[in-house]
Write a protein that holds these residues in place. Structure first.
Motif, short mmCIF file in Angstrom:
data_model
loop_
_atom_site.label_atom_id
_atom_site.label_comp_id
_atom_site.label_asym_id
_atom_site.label_seq_id
_atom_site.Cartn_x
_atom_site.Cartn_y
_atom_site.Cartn_z
N UNK A 1 -5.26 13.00 -0.68
CA UNK A 1 -4.54 11.88 -0.10
C UNK A 1 -5.14 10.61 -0.69
N UNK A 2 -4.38 9.91 -1.46
CA UNK A 2 -4.92 8.74 -2.15
C UNK A 2 -4.11 7.50 -1.80
N UNK A 3 -4.81 6.47 -1.38
CA UNK A 3 -4.14 5.20 -1.10
C UNK A 3 -4.19 4.33 -2.35
N UNK A 4 -3.06 3.77 -2.72
CA UNK A 4 -3.02 2.91 -3.89
C UNK A 4 -2.37 1.58 -3.52
N UNK A 5 -2.97 0.51 -4.00
CA UNK A 5 -2.32 -0.78 -3.78
C UNK A 5 -1.42 -1.08 -4.96
N UNK A 6 -0.26 -1.53 -4.63
CA UNK A 6 0.69 -1.83 -5.72
C UNK A 6 0.47 -3.24 -6.23
N UNK B 1 0.85 -1.20 0.00
CA UNK B 1 0.00 0.00 0.00
C UNK B 1 0.89 1.25 0.00
N UNK B 2 0.65 2.14 -0.94
CA UNK B 2 1.39 3.42 -0.92
C UNK B 2 0.40 4.56 -0.75
N UNK B 3 0.86 5.54 -0.06
CA UNK B 3 0.02 6.72 0.19
C UNK B 3 0.51 7.86 -0.67
N UNK B 4 -0.35 8.32 -1.55
CA UNK B 4 0.01 9.46 -2.39
C UNK B 4 -0.59 10.73 -1.81
N UNK B 5 0.28 11.54 -1.25
CA UNK B 5 -0.15 12.82 -0.71
C UNK B 5 0.13 13.89 -1.76
N UNK B 6 -0.90 14.61 -2.15
CA UNK B 6 -0.74 15.59 -3.22
C UNK B 6 -1.06 16.99 -2.71
N UNK B 7 -0.27 17.96 -3.13
CA UNK B 7 -0.51 19.36 -2.75
C UNK B 7 -0.54 20.21 -4.01
N UNK B 8 -1.64 20.89 -4.22
CA UNK B 8 -1.82 21.70 -5.43
C UNK B 8 -1.54 23.17 -5.11
N UNK B 9 -0.38 23.64 -5.53
CA UNK B 9 0.00 25.03 -5.21
C UNK B 9 -0.83 26.05 -5.99
N UNK B 10 -1.53 25.60 -7.04
CA UNK B 10 -2.42 26.53 -7.76
C UNK B 10 -3.70 26.81 -6.98
N UNK B 11 -4.01 25.92 -6.05
CA UNK B 11 -5.22 26.08 -5.24
C UNK B 11 -4.89 26.66 -3.87
N UNK B 12 -3.71 26.34 -3.36
CA UNK B 12 -3.27 26.74 -2.02
C UNK B 12 -3.34 28.26 -1.85
#
Lengths: 69, 388
Positions: free
Chosen positions: A64-69, A1-12
């Motif tokens: 924050x998206x969890x993805x199974x590899x 399981x990997x956790x993809x944490x994303x931050x959008x600086x265009x929205x921040x």
């Protein structure tokens, strides 16, 4: 399981809520005050902090998206 | 109109609300609905029509041309540009760099209290003084200007009959006059501070600058002052609470968070106007209708967590709406938290025997009487006698 944490600086908008909740995962750059991702959450505690930051981000810039590899 | 508000008031789901001029809108104190509306960009913070003085004329007084510089009264994309311009000056790191300044301000006020001797008025000696001097220092204004904005802010925020809509409008104009003088002063004597930066380099018109300065000075001291007073009342109303906080000063951040959650003194109740038909909590709000959003104190769902009605400085306050939510969330929240943490730490350490010098029942609270509910109680700037 990997956790993809994303931050959008265009929205921040630089409120800094994430930095207060999870200072090891997030920072604000000096020039713009916008979110900078420092690292991916690496343990359960950090996943919990990241989840709180995503939920409480006032501008909706974090996801924050969890993805199974 | 003065009354002791019911801190256990139940959450009120969206319901119809008639503004004093007769037009229909909505209002709610339900936490989840307030949060959803604050976060929803289909709501505008700029009403499409005057709100008819439902709040004693507070919102209407601030709706003049200067509102274009007031972050709380503009929408994207203008809001986005201005908020992003200001963001780097209010980051957690920038604010934390000001800790020594805040510590000095707090120490000076406590020393002044000790020299004056008890009993004295906590509100004016500490609760207003600390955030007011600190915002002056933060922005770069000589604190001798304080009375120029403190007095009109007091009249503007007075929700009793003592302050009419005309009084509020007059107060706002006094604040704009003050802002104009600050603008002229900084242009004539530019210095290395945030005010000079904003006035010289933001690119805002003078009209917009007046609106922005009004916001920075009002929001920069009024709400934190109310939190100091509400917090000290909460902690001192039960001796064991004060002693528990004193025994664990290192946890002052947690205490502050609970004070923020419980006292809910922030003016977070900005009315929002729907730009299109929007469904919230099963209710259809039509385009053009205004919702008065008054987040209650609990900071959570009372149905599942009734305990949230209680002020408990030992708890983890969790998420609350004291600073609002969404794109209009308080710009100065880190500074407010810093002032409250340093302030309460100073009081707990330097004035360990602090106590209320008047019965709790004699303290005046107000409720927003015109709204017909008493959920959003705030302390007025009445004196609060303390001793030690």
């Amino acid at each position: 399981l990997t956790w993809n944490l994303l931050a959008d600086r265009d929205v921040c908008l630089g409120a800094g809520v994430c930095v207060r909740l999870a200072p090891r995962l997030f920072d604000q750059d000096d020039d713009h005050g916008l979110v900078v991702l420092l690292m991916a959450p690496s343990d359960d505690m950090q996943v919990q902090d990241a989840r709180a930051a995503v939920e409480q981000c006032p501008s909706g810039a974090l996801s924050f998206v969890a993805e199974t590899r | 109109m003065t009354t002791v508000a019911d801190p256990h008031g139940a959450e009120q789901p969206l319901r119809r609300f008639r503004f004093p001029d007769g037009h229909l809108g909505w209002f709610t104190t339900k936490h989840s609905s307030c949060r959803a509306i604050m976060q929803d960009r289909r709501f505008s913070v700029h009403p499409m029509r005057p709100l008819g003085g439902f709040d004693g004329g507070f919102q209407d007084a601030l709706a003049g041309p200067e509102h274009v510089g007031d972050l709380l009264r503009i929408n994207p994309p203008e809001h986005t540009r201005l908020r992003r311009y200001l963001a780097p000056f209010f980051t957690l790191r920038r604010v934390e760099e000001k800790r020594p300044m805040v510590e000095r301000v707090v120490a000076e006020q406590i020393r002044a209290m000790q020299e004056a001797g008890p009993p004295l008025d906590f509100v004016h000696h500490f609760a207003i003084a600390v955030p007011s001097i600190a915002i002056c220092e933060f922005l770069g204004l000589d604190p001798s200007w304080r009375s120029r904005y403190e007095a009109p802010t007091e009249a503007l925020e007075d929700m009793t009959e003592a302050s009419t809509p005309a009084d509020k409008l007059a107060s706002v104009h006094q604040l704009y006059d003050f802002a104009s003088e600050v603008i002229d002063d900084k242009r004539a004597n530019p210095t290395d501070d945030l005010l000079t930066e904003i006035i010289v380099r933001s690119g805002l018109t003078d009209t917009a600058l007046r609106g922005l300065l009004l916001l920075l000075f009002i929001a920069g001291h009024g709400t934190t002052a109310l939190n100091f007073t509400a917090g000290v009342c909460g902690l001192l109303s039960q001796h064991e609470r004060w002693e528990a906080a004193r025994a664990d000063v290192d946890s002052v951040d947690r205490t502050v968070e609970e004070i923020l959650r419980y006292s809910m003194t922030t003016n977070a109740d900005m009315p929002r106007t729907a730009l299109e038909d929007i469904e919230i909590d099963g209710v259809l709000i039509k385009a053009g209708e205004t919702v008065v959003v008054v987040p209650g104190r609990p900071g959570g769902d009372l149905a599942t967590k009734p305990d949230l009605c209680r002020f408990d400085p030992g708890r983890d306050a969790g998420r609350h709406l004291a600073f609002g939510h969404g794109i209009h969330m308080c710009l100065g929240q880190h500074l407010a938290r810093l002032e409250l943490a340093v302030g309460f730490e100073g009081l707990l350490r330097q004035l360990p025997s602090l106590a209320l010098a008047e019965p709790l029942e004699s303290i005046r609270w107000y409720h927003r009487g015109t709204l017909g509910f008493d959920h959003s109680a705030q302390l007025m700037r009445d004196p609060l006698l303390v001793a030690w």
